[in-house]
Design a protein around this motif. Structure first.
Motif, PDB file in Angstrom:
ATOM      1  N   ALA A 244       0.828  -1.208   0.000  1.00 30.77           N
ATOM      2  CA  ALA A 244       0.000   0.000   0.000  1.00 30.77           C
ATOM      3  C   ALA A 244       0.859   1.255   0.000  1.00 30.77           C
ATOM      4  O   ALA A 244       0.576   2.233  -0.703  1.00 30.77           O
ATOM      5  CB  ALA A 244      -0.931  -0.006   1.203  1.00 30.77           C
ATOM      6  N   ALA A 245       1.926   1.253   0.801  1.00 29.95           N
ATOM      7  CA  ALA A 245       2.801   2.430   0.889  1.00 29.95           C
ATOM      8  C   ALA A 245       3.425   2.755  -0.457  1.00 29.95           C
ATOM      9  O   ALA A 245       3.644   3.926  -0.787  1.00 29.95           O
ATOM     10  CB  ALA A 245       3.880   2.193   1.941  1.00 29.95           C
ATOM     11  N   ARG A 246       3.690   1.726  -1.263  1.00 28.88           N
ATOM     12  CA  ARG A 246       4.315   1.958  -2.569  1.00 28.88           C
ATOM     13  C   ARG A 246       3.367   2.640  -3.546  1.00 28.88           C
ATOM     14  O   ARG A 246       3.817   3.162  -4.567  1.00 28.88           O
ATOM     15  CB  ARG A 246       4.816   0.628  -3.148  1.00 28.88           C
ATOM     16  N   THR A 247       2.063   2.627  -3.255  1.00 27.07           N
ATOM     17  CA  THR A 247       1.104   3.300  -4.129  1.00 27.07           C
ATOM     18  C   THR A 247       0.873   4.756  -3.728  1.00 27.07           C
ATOM     19  O   THR A 247       0.243   5.508  -4.478  1.00 27.07           O
ATOM     20  CB  THR A 247      -0.257   2.579  -4.119  1.00 27.07           C
ATOM     21  N   LEU A 248       1.348   5.158  -2.561  1.00 27.22           N
ATOM     22  CA  LEU A 248       1.150   6.520  -2.078  1.00 27.22           C
ATOM     23  C   LEU A 248       2.168   7.462  -2.715  1.00 27.22           C
ATOM     24  O   LEU A 248       3.253   7.029  -3.124  1.00 27.22           O
ATOM     25  CB  LEU A 248       1.293   6.570  -0.558  1.00 27.22           C
ATOM     26  N   PRO A 249       1.850   8.761  -2.793  1.00 25.92           N
ATOM     27  CA  PRO A 249       2.860   9.713  -3.269  1.00 25.92           C
ATOM     28  C   PRO A 249       4.119   9.628  -2.407  1.00 25.92           C
ATOM     29  O   PRO A 249       4.036   9.505  -1.181  1.00 25.92           O
ATOM     30  CB  PRO A 249       2.167  11.069  -3.096  1.00 25.92           C
ATOM     31  N   ALA A 250       5.264   9.674  -3.057  1.00 19.02           N
ATOM     32  CA  ALA A 250       6.527   9.573  -2.318  1.00 19.02           C
ATOM     33  C   ALA A 250       6.620  10.692  -1.288  1.00 19.02           C
ATOM     34  O   ALA A 250       6.343  11.853  -1.589  1.00 19.02           O
ATOM     35  CB  ALA A 250       7.705   9.654  -3.283  1.00 19.02           C
ATOM     36  N   ALA A 251       6.942  10.318  -0.065  1.00 12.93           N
ATOM     37  CA  ALA A 251       7.058  11.301   1.014  1.00 12.93           C
ATOM     38  C   ALA A 251       8.036  10.797   2.053  1.00 12.93           C
ATOM     39  O   ALA A 251       8.017   9.623   2.425  1.00 12.93           O
ATOM     40  CB  ALA A 251       5.697  11.552   1.663  1.00 12.93           C
ATOM     41  N   ALA A 252       8.897  11.689   2.502  1.00 18.70           N
ATOM     42  CA  ALA A 252       9.821  11.312   3.573  1.00 18.70           C
ATOM     43  C   ALA A 252       9.028  11.004   4.832  1.00 18.70           C
ATOM     44  O   ALA A 252       7.982  11.603   5.090  1.00 18.70           O
ATOM     45  CB  ALA A 252      10.798  12.455   3.837  1.00 18.70           C
ATOM     46  N   GLY A 253       9.510  10.031   5.588  1.00 15.75           N
ATOM     47  CA  GLY A 253       8.873   9.722   6.858  1.00 15.75           C
ATOM     48  C   GLY A 253       7.733   8.741   6.772  1.00 15.75           C
ATOM     49  O   GLY A 253       6.984   8.589   7.739  1.00 15.75           O
ATOM     50  N   THR A 254       7.577   8.067   5.632  1.00 14.14           N
ATOM     51  CA  THR A 254       6.543   7.032   5.519  1.00 14.14           C
ATOM     52  C   THR A 254       7.069   5.719   6.087  1.00 14.14           C
ATOM     53  O   THR A 254       8.151   5.257   5.723  1.00 14.14           O
ATOM     54  CB  THR A 254       6.122   6.827   4.058  1.00 14.14           C
ATOM     55  N   VAL A 255       6.283   5.122   6.982  1.00  8.07           N
ATOM     56  CA  VAL A 255       6.658   3.864   7.630  1.00  8.07           C
ATOM     57  C   VAL A 255       5.585   2.819   7.315  1.00  8.07           C
ATOM     58  O   VAL A 255       4.392   3.080   7.499  1.00  8.07           O
ATOM     59  CB  VAL A 255       6.751   4.024   9.157  1.00  8.07           C
ATOM     60  N   ALA A 256       5.996   1.661   6.858  1.00  8.49           N
ATOM     61  CA  ALA A 256       5.081   0.541   6.644  1.00  8.49           C
ATOM     62  C   ALA A 256       5.346  -0.507   7.714  1.00  8.49           C
ATOM     63  O   ALA A 256       6.499  -0.902   7.926  1.00  8.49           O
ATOM     64  CB  ALA A 256       5.276  -0.066   5.258  1.00  8.49           C
ATOM     65  N   VAL A 257       4.297  -0.964   8.380  1.00  3.91           N
ATOM     66  CA  VAL A 257       4.454  -2.001   9.399  1.00  3.91           C
ATOM     67  C   VAL A 257       4.469  -3.362   8.709  1.00  3.91           C
ATOM     68  O   VAL A 257       3.473  -3.787   8.113  1.00  3.91           O
ATOM     69  CB  VAL A 257       3.323  -1.945  10.435  1.00  3.91           C
ATOM     70  N   VAL A 258       5.625  -4.014   8.760  1.00  2.62           N
ATOM     71  CA  VAL A 258       5.778  -5.378   8.238  1.00  2.62           C
ATOM     72  C   VAL A 258       5.330  -6.304   9.361  1.00  2.62           C
ATOM     73  O   VAL A 258       6.080  -6.578  10.295  1.00  2.62           O
ATOM     74  CB  VAL A 258       7.234  -5.638   7.813  1.00  2.62           C
ATOM     75  N   SER A 259       4.099  -6.782   9.275  1.00  6.76           N
ATOM     76  CA  SER A 259       3.422  -7.319  10.460  1.00  6.76           C
ATOM     77  C   SER A 259       3.840  -8.722  10.859  1.00  6.76           C
ATOM     78  O   SER A 259       3.700  -9.089  12.029  1.00  6.76           O
ATOM     79  CB  SER A 259       1.907  -7.270  10.265  1.00  6.76           C
ATOM     80  N   GLY A 260       4.341  -9.530   9.916  1.00 11.06           N
ATOM     81  CA  GLY A 260       4.692 -10.892  10.314  1.00 11.06           C
ATOM     82  C   GLY A 260       5.486 -11.639   9.265  1.00 11.06           C
ATOM     83  O   GLY A 260       5.496 -11.280   8.085  1.00 11.06           O
ATOM     84  N   GLY A 261       6.145 -12.700   9.716  1.00 14.15           N
ATOM     85  CA  GLY A 261       6.983 -13.499   8.831  1.00 14.15           C
ATOM     86  C   GLY A 261       6.802 -14.985   8.993  1.00 14.15           C
ATOM     87  O   GLY A 261       7.713 -15.762   8.699  1.00 14.15           O
ATOM     88  N   ASN A 262       5.608 -15.407   9.447  1.00 13.43           N
ATOM     89  CA  ASN A 262       5.377 -16.833   9.650  1.00 13.43           C
ATOM     90  C   ASN A 262       4.824 -17.456   8.372  1.00 13.43           C
ATOM     91  O   ASN A 262       3.623 -17.457   8.113  1.00 13.43           O
ATOM     92  CB  ASN A 262       4.400 -17.039  10.816  1.00 13.43           C
ATOM     93  N   VAL A 263       5.741 -17.958   7.578  1.00 15.91           N
ATOM     94  CA  VAL A 263       5.373 -18.572   6.308  1.00 15.91           C
ATOM     95  C   VAL A 263       6.220 -19.823   6.133  1.00 15.91           C
ATOM     96  O   VAL A 263       7.416 -19.835   6.442  1.00 15.91           O
ATOM     97  CB  VAL A 263       5.572 -17.578   5.142  1.00 15.91           C
ATOM     98  N   GLU A 264       5.593 -20.864   5.649  1.00 16.39           N
ATOM     99  CA  GLU A 264       6.295 -22.130   5.440  1.00 16.39           C
ATOM    100  C   GLU A 264       7.383 -21.918   4.394  1.00 16.39           C
ATOM    101  O   GLU A 264       7.159 -21.252   3.376  1.00 16.39           O
ATOM    102  CB  GLU A 264       5.288 -23.191   4.983  1.00 16.39           C
TER     103      GLU A 264
END
Length: 315
Positions: free
Chosen positions: A278-298
């Motif tokens: 989603a963040a990659r679709t927003l207008p580029a702006a300094a200070g944008t943080v995306a929460v990478v919520s999890g990594g539990n994948v086989e």
């Protein structure tokens, strides 16, 4: 930090202090191509942010039996917290949930029960077990103690990144989103909070547009961690008041984001890549943080979805 003005604000601060010594203060990395900052909750205890809410809830509730419904990560987190605290945990999962996650829950000592249907049917089964056994139901997203625990993600971001201007958060039932938004309010910071939701599971976007909670049919999405059929009764009013925007993301966009994160060396499940997509679709702006919520994948599934020739080692 301004003095909290509501009981729930105080609860969020209490949760931060309660769980702080027992969880990881996860790092913030930066994607060199987009400049988007990544709050890496895939490196959290149990592999997702869910450890925060589960630990806060079980610690506050005290010893005893709990029953939860989960697509995987809340169940893993609850099993882990219960094992630390000597509690008894039962996790209800739909038949469509990942066998990899079910097995992790069992290895942590919790009981797993599967049911047919979607998340609403799962919730009904949780209620039945609670009524029959006296176990306390602890929603993966619609419980104040869980949401207060997830608020610690927001507090950490604001402490780690003074220049944060926008925080993008994945949303299913809304526990993480409501918690992060509450943390921003408690801190008194002028930071936009943006929800990231699969277009195929857009109950939050529909509910906000309607001004009330909308229920959708059991959704199908690669983002198996956000397949709620309706926003939470507790979380929705917070989201409606505090969240600035919802960005709906297609399945291909999620997989492309997951692949980009793999190039950076991050093991991320599809839901964990949702906010970055989603963040990659927003207008580029300094200070944008995306929460990478999890990594539990086989591991084999990770390689299939990303094309990665190796499975990055989790710290």
């Amino acid at each position: 930090m301004p003095a909290p003005r509501t009981p729930f604000a105080r609860q969020c601060l209490a949760a931060r202090d309660r769980i702080g010594p027992l969880i990881r203060r996860t790092p913030i990395l930066t994607d060199p191509d987009t400049g988007i900052h990544l709050k890496c909750e895939n490196e959290q205890v149990t592999g997702s942010f869910k450890a925060r809410g589960a630990l806060n809830a079980l610690t506050a509730l005290g010893p005893g039996a709990v029953v939860v419904g989960s697509s995987g990560n809340h169940g893993i987190a609850t099993a882990w917290a219960a094992s630390r605290l000597g509690a008894d945990a039962t996790v209800v999962m739909t038949e469509a949930t990942s066998a990899y996650k079910r097995n992790r829950i069992r290895r942590l000592g919790a009981r797993v029960i599967t049911c047919a249907g979607g998340n609403n049917a799962r919730g009904d089964r949780v209620a039945e077990i609670a009524a029959a056994t006296g176990a306390v139901p602890v929603s993966s997203y619609d419980h104040p103690l869980v949401v207060a625990g997830q608020a610690s993600v927001g507090f950490e971001i604001l402490e780690q990144l003074a220049g944060a201007t926008t925080i993008v958060v994945p949303v299913g039932g809304g526990g993480l989103l409501a918690g992060v938004a509450a943390a921003v309010e408690v801190a008194g910071r002028r930071v936009r909070v943006v929800a990231a939701e699969p277009r195929a599971a857009n109950d939050t976007a529909l509910s906000l547009a309607a001004g009330r909670r909308i229920e959708i049919d059991p959704p199908v999405s690669v983002c198996d961690g956000v397949l709620a059929q309706t926003p939470g009764a507790f979380t929705f009013p917070l989201i409606r008041r505090l969240v600035d925007e919802v960005v709906e993301v297609g399945e291909d966009e999620v997989l492309a984001a997951m692949q980009e994160l793999a190039v950076l060396g991050l093991t991320v499940e599809p839901t964990g890549a949702l906010a970055f997509a989603a963040a990659r679709t927003l207008p580029a702006a300094a200070g944008t943080v995306a929460v990478v919520s999890g990594g539990n994948v086989e591991p084999a599934e990770f390689r299939r979805l990303t094309g990665a020739s190796r499975y990055p080692a989790r710290p």
